[in-house]
Design a protein around this motif. Structure first.
Motif, PDB file in Angstrom:
ATOM      1  N   VAL A 286       0.840  -1.202   0.000  1.00  0.00           N
ATOM      2  CA  VAL A 286       0.000   0.000   0.000  1.00  0.00           C
ATOM      3  C   VAL A 286       0.874   1.249   0.000  1.00  0.00           C
ATOM      4  N   GLY A 287       1.949   1.248   0.751  1.00  0.00           N
ATOM      5  CA  GLY A 287       2.854   2.394   0.775  1.00  0.00           C
ATOM      6  C   GLY A 287       3.510   2.630  -0.567  1.00  0.00           C
ATOM      7  N   MET A 288       3.828   1.546  -1.287  1.00  0.00           N
ATOM      8  CA  MET A 288       4.468   1.692  -2.584  1.00  0.00           C
ATOM      9  C   MET A 288       3.484   2.186  -3.640  1.00  0.00           C
ATOM     10  N   VAL A 289       2.246   1.742  -3.559  1.00  0.00           N
ATOM     11  CA  VAL A 289       1.255   2.118  -4.558  1.00  0.00           C
ATOM     12  C   VAL A 289       0.749   3.529  -4.331  1.00  0.00           C
ATOM     13  N   SER A 290       0.558   3.916  -3.086  1.00  0.00           N
ATOM     14  CA  SER A 290      -0.032   5.226  -2.826  1.00  0.00           C
ATOM     15  C   SER A 290       0.903   6.348  -3.217  1.00  0.00           C
ATOM     16  N   GLY A 291       2.216   6.156  -3.140  1.00  0.00           N
ATOM     17  CA  GLY A 291       3.172   7.194  -3.524  1.00  0.00           C
ATOM     18  C   GLY A 291       2.925   8.463  -2.759  1.00  0.00           C
ATOM     19  N   LYS A 292       3.541   8.630  -1.638  1.00  0.00           N
ATOM     20  CA  LYS A 292       3.235   9.731  -0.737  1.00  0.00           C
ATOM     21  C   LYS A 292       3.418  11.101  -1.364  1.00  0.00           C
ATOM     22  N   ALA A 293       4.324  11.233  -2.334  1.00  0.00           N
ATOM     23  CA  ALA A 293       4.509  12.531  -2.986  1.00  0.00           C
ATOM     24  C   ALA A 293       3.573  12.614  -4.185  1.00  0.00           C
ATOM     25  N   ARG A 294       2.697  13.559  -4.191  1.00  0.00           N
ATOM     26  CA  ARG A 294       1.760  13.748  -5.288  1.00  0.00           C
ATOM     27  C   ARG A 294       2.261  14.884  -6.181  1.00  0.00           C
ATOM     28  N   ARG A 295       1.752  14.898  -7.397  1.00  0.00           N
ATOM     29  CA  ARG A 295       2.113  15.955  -8.333  1.00  0.00           C
ATOM     30  C   ARG A 295       1.765  17.309  -7.714  1.00  0.00           C
ATOM     31  N   GLY A 296       2.740  18.217  -7.787  1.00  0.00           N
ATOM     32  CA  GLY A 296       2.514  19.537  -7.237  1.00  0.00           C
ATOM     33  C   GLY A 296       2.767  19.630  -5.744  1.00  0.00           C
ATOM     34  N   SER A 297       3.341  18.602  -5.137  1.00  0.00           N
ATOM     35  CA  SER A 297       3.560  18.621  -3.696  1.00  0.00           C
ATOM     36  C   SER A 297       4.830  19.360  -3.310  1.00  0.00           C
ATOM     37  N   GLY A 298       5.593  19.828  -4.296  1.00  0.00           N
ATOM     38  CA  GLY A 298       6.808  20.561  -3.997  1.00  0.00           C
ATOM     39  C   GLY A 298       8.037  19.676  -3.948  1.00  0.00           C
ATOM     40  N   GLY A 299       7.875  18.370  -4.092  1.00  0.00           N
ATOM     41  CA  GLY A 299       9.010  17.452  -4.082  1.00  0.00           C
ATOM     42  C   GLY A 299       9.633  17.341  -5.457  1.00  0.00           C
ATOM     43  N   LEU A 300      10.606  16.452  -5.560  1.00  0.00           N
ATOM     44  CA  LEU A 300      11.284  16.215  -6.826  1.00  0.00           C
ATOM     45  C   LEU A 300      11.023  14.795  -7.295  1.00  0.00           C
ATOM     46  N   VAL A 301      11.128  14.580  -8.602  1.00  0.00           N
ATOM     47  CA  VAL A 301      11.020  13.243  -9.182  1.00  0.00           C
ATOM     48  C   VAL A 301      12.222  13.013 -10.089  1.00  0.00           C
ATOM     49  N   LEU A 302      12.601  11.733 -10.217  1.00  0.00           N
ATOM     50  CA  LEU A 302      13.625  11.342 -11.172  1.00  0.00           C
ATOM     51  C   LEU A 302      12.907  10.847 -12.413  1.00  0.00           C
ATOM     52  N   ALA A 303      13.273  11.378 -13.575  1.00  0.00           N
ATOM     53  CA  ALA A 303      12.654  10.977 -14.842  1.00  0.00           C
ATOM     54  C   ALA A 303      13.753  10.493 -15.774  1.00  0.00           C
ATOM     55  N   ILE A 304      13.634   9.262 -16.267  1.00  0.00           N
ATOM     56  CA  ILE A 304      14.632   8.720 -17.186  1.00  0.00           C
ATOM     57  C   ILE A 304      14.446   9.410 -18.531  1.00  0.00           C
ATOM     58  N   ALA A 305      15.443  10.222 -18.923  1.00  0.00           N
ATOM     59  CA  ALA A 305      15.362  10.993 -20.162  1.00  0.00           C
ATOM     60  C   ALA A 305      15.968  10.223 -21.331  1.00  0.00           C
ATOM     61  N   GLU A 306      17.116   9.577 -21.105  1.00  0.00           N
ATOM     62  CA  GLU A 306      17.782   8.801 -22.148  1.00  0.00           C
ATOM     63  C   GLU A 306      18.262   7.492 -21.549  1.00  0.00           C
ATOM     64  N   GLY A 307      18.203   6.439 -22.349  1.00  0.00           N
ATOM     65  CA  GLY A 307      18.648   5.136 -21.879  1.00  0.00           C
ATOM     66  C   GLY A 307      17.852   4.034 -22.528  1.00  0.00           C
ATOM     67  N   PRO A 308      17.824   2.855 -21.906  1.00  0.00           N
ATOM     68  CA  PRO A 308      17.075   1.733 -22.486  1.00  0.00           C
ATOM     69  C   PRO A 308      15.606   2.096 -22.698  1.00  0.00           C
ATOM     70  N   LYS A 309      15.042   1.644 -23.820  1.00  0.00           N
ATOM     71  CA  LYS A 309      13.665   2.034 -24.151  1.00  0.00           C
ATOM     72  C   LYS A 309      12.654   1.600 -23.101  1.00  0.00           C
ATOM     73  N   GLU A 310      12.935   0.492 -22.376  1.00  0.00           N
ATOM     74  CA  GLU A 310      11.992   0.047 -21.356  1.00  0.00           C
ATOM     75  C   GLU A 310      12.004   0.949 -20.122  1.00  0.00           C
ATOM     76  N   LEU A 311      13.045   1.776 -19.966  1.00  0.00           N
ATOM     77  CA  LEU A 311      13.113   2.695 -18.830  1.00  0.00           C
ATOM     78  C   LEU A 311      12.718   4.123 -19.195  1.00  0.00           C
ATOM     79  N   ARG A 312      12.854   4.483 -20.476  1.00  0.00           N
ATOM     80  CA  ARG A 312      12.584   5.860 -20.891  1.00  0.00           C
ATOM     81  C   ARG A 312      11.172   6.295 -20.498  1.00  0.00           C
ATOM     82  N   GLY A 313      11.077   7.462 -19.902  1.00  0.00           N
ATOM     83  CA  GLY A 313       9.780   7.994 -19.487  1.00  0.00           C
ATOM     84  C   GLY A 313       9.379   7.606 -18.076  1.00  0.00           C
ATOM     85  N   THR A 314      10.135   6.720 -17.446  1.00  0.00           N
ATOM     86  CA  THR A 314       9.831   6.323 -16.072  1.00  0.00           C
ATOM     87  C   THR A 314      10.053   7.494 -15.138  1.00  0.00           C
TER      88      THR A 314
END
Length: 138
Positions: free
Chosen positions: A29-57
């Protein structure tokens, strides 16, 4: 007498099973709920370049995130230039910090080799081998 021992064993096994399921449920439940929501002021890591299965994660930085080739890493990158436990991103007051975990080929942040713990900001780019990870606001 043996029936009582077997019955007690069954009850103990059943109790342990329920405790295991409860622990697994709470973790999931903790993993699915994702405590940081969009606009919460936190940061996210976004895969910009790399293996196609990771891109956009996108992964919110809500706890320590280990990046590496090992299956035990939070972000697994199958690249020969990435160490098993390559780098770690940890939330910190006002943002996050990046730390190289003694990788063979090093970690690059915005074109500069990382040594020690380095603060991250939105717009930063982390490079590990051929993989580029953008730091974005959530």
């Amino acid at each position: 007498m043996i029936e009582i021992v077997l019955f007690a064993g069954k009850l103990l096994l059943l109790a342990l099973l329920y405790l295991f399921l409860l622990a697994a449920f709470r973790t999931g439940v903790g993993m699915v709920s994702g405590k940081a929501r969009r606009g919460s002021g936190g940061l996210v890591l976004a895969i910009a370049e790399g293996p196609k299965e990771l891109r956009g994660t996108r992964l919110p930085i809500t706890g320590p995130i280990v990046i590496g080739r090992s299956p035990g890493a939070d972000i697994v990158i199958a690249d020969d230039f990435v160490s098993a436990r390559h780098a770690r991103v940890t939330p910190a007051p006002g943002g996050a910090v990046l730390e190289d975990l003694g990788s063979t080929n090093g970690t690059v942040l915005d074109g500069t080799q990382v040594s020690g713990m380095v603060p991250l900001a939105a717009g930063s780019v982390i490079e590990l081998g051929a993989v580029k990870i953008a730091v974005k606001p959530s």
